[in-house]
Design a protein around this motif. Sequence first.
Motif, mmCIF file in Angstrom:
data_model
loop_
_atom_site.group_PDB
_atom_site.id
_atom_site.type_symbol
_atom_site.label_atom_id
_atom_site.label_comp_id
_atom_site.label_asym_id
_atom_site.label_seq_id
_atom_site.Cartn_x
_atom_site.Cartn_y
_atom_site.Cartn_z
ATOM 1 N N PRO A 33 -26.809 -11.387 46.459
ATOM 2 C CA PRO A 33 -26.383 -10.237 45.665
ATOM 3 C C PRO A 33 -26.842 -8.888 46.228
ATOM 4 N N GLU A 34 -28.034 -8.828 46.830
ATOM 5 C CA GLU A 34 -28.501 -7.560 47.391
ATOM 6 C C GLU A 34 -27.581 -7.080 48.504
ATOM 7 N N ALA A 35 -27.222 -7.975 49.409
ATOM 8 C CA ALA A 35 -26.336 -7.598 50.519
ATOM 9 C C ALA A 35 -24.960 -7.190 50.000
ATOM 10 N N GLU A 70 -25.827 7.814 41.033
ATOM 11 C CA GLU A 70 -25.489 6.386 41.133
ATOM 12 C C GLU A 70 -26.704 5.581 41.572
ATOM 13 N N GLU A 71 -27.506 6.131 42.466
ATOM 14 C CA GLU A 71 -28.729 5.450 42.906
ATOM 15 C C GLU A 71 -29.676 5.277 41.730
ATOM 16 N N ARG A 72 -29.791 6.310 40.889
ATOM 17 C CA ARG A 72 -30.658 6.240 39.703
ATOM 18 C C ARG A 72 -30.131 5.199 38.713
ATOM 19 N N ALA A 73 -28.828 5.165 38.489
ATOM 20 C CA ALA A 73 -28.229 4.176 37.591
ATOM 21 C C ALA A 73 -28.469 2.764 38.125
ATOM 22 N N ALA A 74 -28.373 2.607 39.440
ATOM 23 C CA ALA A 74 -28.621 1.298 40.047
ATOM 24 C C ALA A 74 -30.081 0.886 39.859
ATOM 25 N N LEU A 75 -31.008 1.828 40.022
ATOM 26 C CA LEU A 75 -32.426 1.515 39.796
ATOM 27 C C LEU A 75 -32.671 1.087 38.355
ATOM 28 N N LEU A 76 -32.086 1.802 37.415
ATOM 29 C CA LEU A 76 -32.260 1.444 36.012
ATOM 30 C C LEU A 76 -31.694 0.064 35.715
ATOM 31 N N THR A 77 -30.538 -0.244 36.288
ATOM 32 C CA THR A 77 -29.929 -1.569 36.104
ATOM 33 C C THR A 77 -30.799 -2.640 36.743
ATOM 34 N N ALA A 78 -31.335 -2.364 37.931
ATOM 35 C CA ALA A 78 -32.184 -3.336 38.630
ATOM 36 C C ALA A 78 -33.448 -3.650 37.846
ATOM 37 N N ARG A 79 -33.904 -2.721 37.034
ATOM 38 C CA ARG A 79 -35.151 -2.901 36.277
ATOM 39 C C ARG A 79 -34.911 -3.344 34.832
ATOM 40 N N ASP A 80 -33.658 -3.537 34.450
ATOM 41 C CA ASP A 80 -33.304 -3.898 33.078
ATOM 42 C C ASP A 80 -33.422 -5.413 32.886
ATOM 43 N N GLU A 87 -27.164 -9.741 38.571
ATOM 44 C CA GLU A 87 -26.755 -8.354 38.365
ATOM 45 C C GLU A 87 -27.869 -7.389 38.773
ATOM 46 N N ARG A 88 -29.111 -7.745 38.442
ATOM 47 C CA ARG A 88 -30.245 -6.898 38.835
ATOM 48 C C ARG A 88 -30.400 -6.858 40.350
ATOM 49 N N ARG A 89 -30.222 -7.992 41.010
ATOM 50 C CA ARG A 89 -30.343 -8.035 42.473
ATOM 51 C C ARG A 89 -29.212 -7.250 43.140
ATOM 52 N N HIS A 90 -28.004 -7.350 42.599
ATOM 53 C CA HIS A 90 -26.866 -6.577 43.115
ATOM 54 C C HIS A 90 -27.178 -5.085 43.001
ATOM 55 N N ALA A 91 -27.666 -4.669 41.836
ATOM 56 C CA ALA A 91 -28.006 -3.261 41.617
ATOM 57 C C ALA A 91 -29.118 -2.817 42.557
ATOM 58 N N ARG A 92 -30.055 -3.701 42.833
ATOM 59 C CA ARG A 92 -31.138 -3.366 43.782
ATOM 60 C C ARG A 92 -30.556 -3.096 45.169
ATOM 61 N N GLY A 93 -29.588 -3.897 45.594
ATOM 62 C CA GLY A 93 -28.928 -3.662 46.874
ATOM 63 C C GLY A 93 -28.215 -2.322 46.897
ATOM 64 N N VAL A 94 -27.557 -1.981 45.797
ATOM 65 C CA VAL A 94 -26.882 -0.681 45.690
ATOM 66 C C VAL A 94 -27.916 0.435 45.797
ATOM 67 N N ALA A 95 -29.000 0.327 45.040
ATOM 68 C CA ALA A 95 -30.039 1.362 45.046
ATOM 69 C C ALA A 95 -30.656 1.532 46.427
ATOM 70 N N ASP A 96 -30.964 0.424 47.076
ATOM 71 C CA ASP A 96 -31.550 0.497 48.419
ATOM 72 C C ASP A 96 -30.597 1.177 49.393
ATOM 73 N N ALA A 97 -29.317 0.804 49.342
ATOM 74 C CA ALA A 97 -28.325 1.383 50.258
ATOM 75 C C ALA A 97 -28.150 2.874 50.010
ATOM 76 N N LEU A 98 -28.003 3.264 48.755
ATOM 77 C CA LEU A 98 -27.817 4.685 48.459
ATOM 78 C C LEU A 98 -29.082 5.486 48.767
ATOM 79 N N GLY A 99 -30.231 4.892 48.534
ATOM 80 C CA GLY A 99 -31.482 5.550 48.905
ATOM 81 C C GLY A 99 -31.547 5.805 50.400
ATOM 82 N N TRP A 100 -31.089 4.830 51.183
ATOM 83 C CA TRP A 100 -31.055 4.999 52.640
ATOM 84 C C TRP A 100 -30.096 6.125 53.027
ATOM 85 N N VAL A 101 -28.905 6.141 52.439
ATOM 86 C CA VAL A 101 -27.934 7.201 52.739
ATOM 87 C C VAL A 101 -28.535 8.569 52.420
ATOM 88 N N LEU A 102 -29.262 8.655 51.315
ATOM 89 C CA LEU A 102 -29.856 9.916 50.889
ATOM 90 C C LEU A 102 -31.124 10.272 51.662
#
Length: 109
Positions: A33-35, A70-80, A87-102
């Motif tokens: 899910p993270e990938a 979107e990165e913040r929303a993904a972090l909140l979802t990952a920690r919910d 779903e949390r692992r998928h959101a963690r992958g989104v957060a990590d990717a967007l954090g890298w872009v930023l």
Amino acid sequence: MAAASAAQEFIAVRTPREIVDRAACAAGTCGGPEARGAEAAYRWVLAPGTPAPVTGTVCEYLYDADLAAEERAALLTARDAGRSKAERRHARGVADALGWVLGFAPLND
């Protein structure tokens, strides 16, 4: 802030080529899910006007603030804890990717 597009020199702190390369790496892994979350985030960043991977928000132009929201929303979802593990692992992958872009430091929690 400049809008994201194929002609844009940078998206946040990354070039479109760097993001395409990262997306290809994410697509080529068996990381679960993270990938898949990371791949979805990279696709969204490269294709403004499509739904965001966590919130579903559609922006014709992506600004750094949109990526950060979107990165913040993904972090909140990952920690919910009320969300499924996948779903949390998928959101963690989104957060990590967007954090890298930023250009944010990698998450380690």
